[in-house]
Design a protein around this motif. Structure first.
Motif, PDB file in Angstrom:
ATOM      1  N   LYS A   1      48.674  41.031  37.844  1.00 15.92           N
ATOM      2  CA  LYS A   1      48.977  42.408  37.237  1.00 15.92           C
ATOM      3  C   LYS A   1      50.862  42.264  37.516  1.00 15.92           C
ATOM      4  N   GLU A   2      51.294  41.725  38.560  1.00 14.88           N
ATOM      5  CA  GLU A   2      52.784  41.388  38.699  1.00 14.88           C
ATOM      6  C   GLU A   2      53.156  40.587  37.524  1.00 14.88           C
TER       7      GLU A   2
ATOM      8  N   ARG B   1      51.609  39.679  34.634  1.00 16.78           N
ATOM      9  CA  ARG B   1      51.574  40.113  33.430  1.00 16.78           C
ATOM     10  C   ARG B   1      51.008  41.561  33.328  1.00 16.78           C
ATOM     11  N   PRO B   2      52.002  42.414  33.544  1.00 13.23           N
ATOM     12  CA  PRO B   2      51.971  43.781  33.653  1.00 13.23           C
ATOM     13  C   PRO B   2      51.482  44.657  32.576  1.00 13.23           C
ATOM     14  N   LEU B   3      51.436  43.961  31.310  1.00 10.58           N
ATOM     15  CA  LEU B   3      50.924  44.603  30.124  1.00 10.58           C
ATOM     16  C   LEU B   3      49.306  44.276  29.701  1.00 10.58           C
ATOM     17  N   SER B   4      48.858  43.282  30.610  1.00  8.48           N
ATOM     18  CA  SER B   4      47.494  42.707  30.320  1.00  8.48           C
ATOM     19  C   SER B   4      46.526  43.476  30.999  1.00  8.48           C
ATOM     20  N   SER B   5      45.428  43.726  30.399  1.00  5.61           N
ATOM     21  CA  SER B   5      44.453  44.708  31.069  1.00  5.61           C
ATOM     22  C   SER B   5      43.255  43.717  31.237  1.00  5.61           C
TER      23      SER B   5
END
Length: 367
Positions: free
Chosen positions: A348-349, A351-355
């Motif tokens: 998440k760090e 790729r913060p926009l990936s769900s």
């Protein structure tokens, strides 16, 4: 999500001692004196906190701190061996445990020192060379090593009167405080010349019998085979085995107490064994060490799901299976969830926009 800033602080305190301890050791008594601890390589990375924490959790403790632990273990052991001679007891020393393998995670680590009876040894019979066994001391070996233990307690208590000498542990005598810079555990024991050792005459194959004070018995151990096999496989995979072992140990250390109490059913020895069986999964380039997190996650997930395979895994010296109790399977699930949480949080760090989690992001990250 993991609070990596808090974890980085705990990691630094483990590896170098708290800021206050360092200031006191350097003779500074004002808390306004600043932080005199060195900045380690992982702290200087231009990466997110999660990446820095992960790299730091895999890294060896500063060699100077490790050397202090080694020196203190040798100093106490040499002093004890010299004092035992005055009682007519011959002994030698060997180091075992995490410091000996450089997989400890604390700068101020305890050091385990075997104090081994030299005058009489146990030999597995029949001897492979066909010769007879003879020992001037006809007492049972357990009584000989009990004498070594009792004499060690008396000598250490007298010599280190300013330190805290704890003789209540069944397997070891622990010393801390006073003039000691590290806690030292003295483990009275004897040599065991197994058939494997009689075949090879290599110290990695020699057995050690540790005296158990409470039960007045000897417990078998092969510490040098463990050290040799872990060291050899670590060299085969360019240091990655020890990185994973340290990572597991740091993750357990950073758990809240309600998790840690259960996770510690898998000892440091067990965690080394689990990582040892990762084999080809350890084969990643040194500049992509973050991939080891995903490789470990995959392996722990597999172990968690396949009990039949899990129950076949042995510790590196082959003396027992790793998962020899239900509580260890429960501990595995906790540690797997911790590694999974680490992998997802670092992802998440990055790729913060990936769900949706993509394992390749971590596997391909260059540091």
């Amino acid at each position: 999500m993991i609070n990596f800033d808090a974890r980085l602080k705990r990691l630094k305190d483990r590896r170098q001692g708290t800021r206050e301890l360092v200031l006191l050791e350097k003779g500074y008594y004002s808390w306004d004196s600043g932080d005199y601890r060195i900045r380690e390589t992982y702290e200087k990375l231009s990466e997110s906190p999660g990446v820095r924490y992960t790299v730091g959790a895999m890294s060896a403790v500063d060699p100077q701190s490790t050397q202090v632990s080694i020196n203190e273990g040798n100093r106490v052991s040499d002093t004890l061996i010299s004092m035992l001679k005055t009682n007519g007891i011959g002994a030698t020393k060997r180091m075992q445990g995490s410091v000996a393998l450089d997989i400890h995670i604390e700068g101020h680590s305890d050091v385990d020192m075997l104090i081994i009876c030299e005058d009489t040894i146990l030999v597995q019979t029949p001897k492979l060379d066909g010769s007879a066994c003879y020992a001037p001391d006809k007492r049972p070996m357990v009584d000989i090593v009990a004498e070594l233990r009792n004499a060690s307690e008396q000598k250490l208590t007298t010599r280190y009167h300013q330190a805290e000498v704890n003789c209540s542990n069944s397997k070891s005598i622990s010393l801390k405080g006073g003039s000691l810079k590290r806690k030292v555990d003295i483990v009275p024991s004897c040599w065991h010349h197994t058939h494997d050792y009689q075949n090879s005459w290599q110290e990695r194959d020699i057995g050690v019998k540790i005296y158990h004070k409470k039960d007045h018995c000897l417990l078998g151990n092969f510490p040098f085979k463990h050290i040799s096999r872990v060291g050899e496989k670590d060299a085969q995979y360019s240091g990655n085995l020890k990185k994973v072992i340290r990572l597991f140990k740091n993750l357990v250390a950073d758990m809240p107490d309600y998790k840690k109490g259960k996770a510690k059913a898998l000892t440091s020895y067990d965690l080394a064994g689990i990582a040892y069986h990762m084999d080809q999964r350890l084969n990643v380039p040194s500049y992509m060490s973050l991939a080891l997190v995903e490789k470990a996650r995959e392996f722990l997930s597999f172990l968690n799901s396949y009990e039949s395979y899990r129950n076949t895994l042995k510790v590196p010296d082959d003396t027992r299976v790793i998962f020899d109790g239900k509580e260890k399977s429960e501990a595995l699930e906790i540690i797997f969830k911790e590694v999974e949480d680490l992998a997802f949080s670092v992802f998440k760090e990055l790729r913060p926009l990936s769900s949706v989690y993509d394992e390749n992001v971590i596997k391909s990250k260059v540091i």
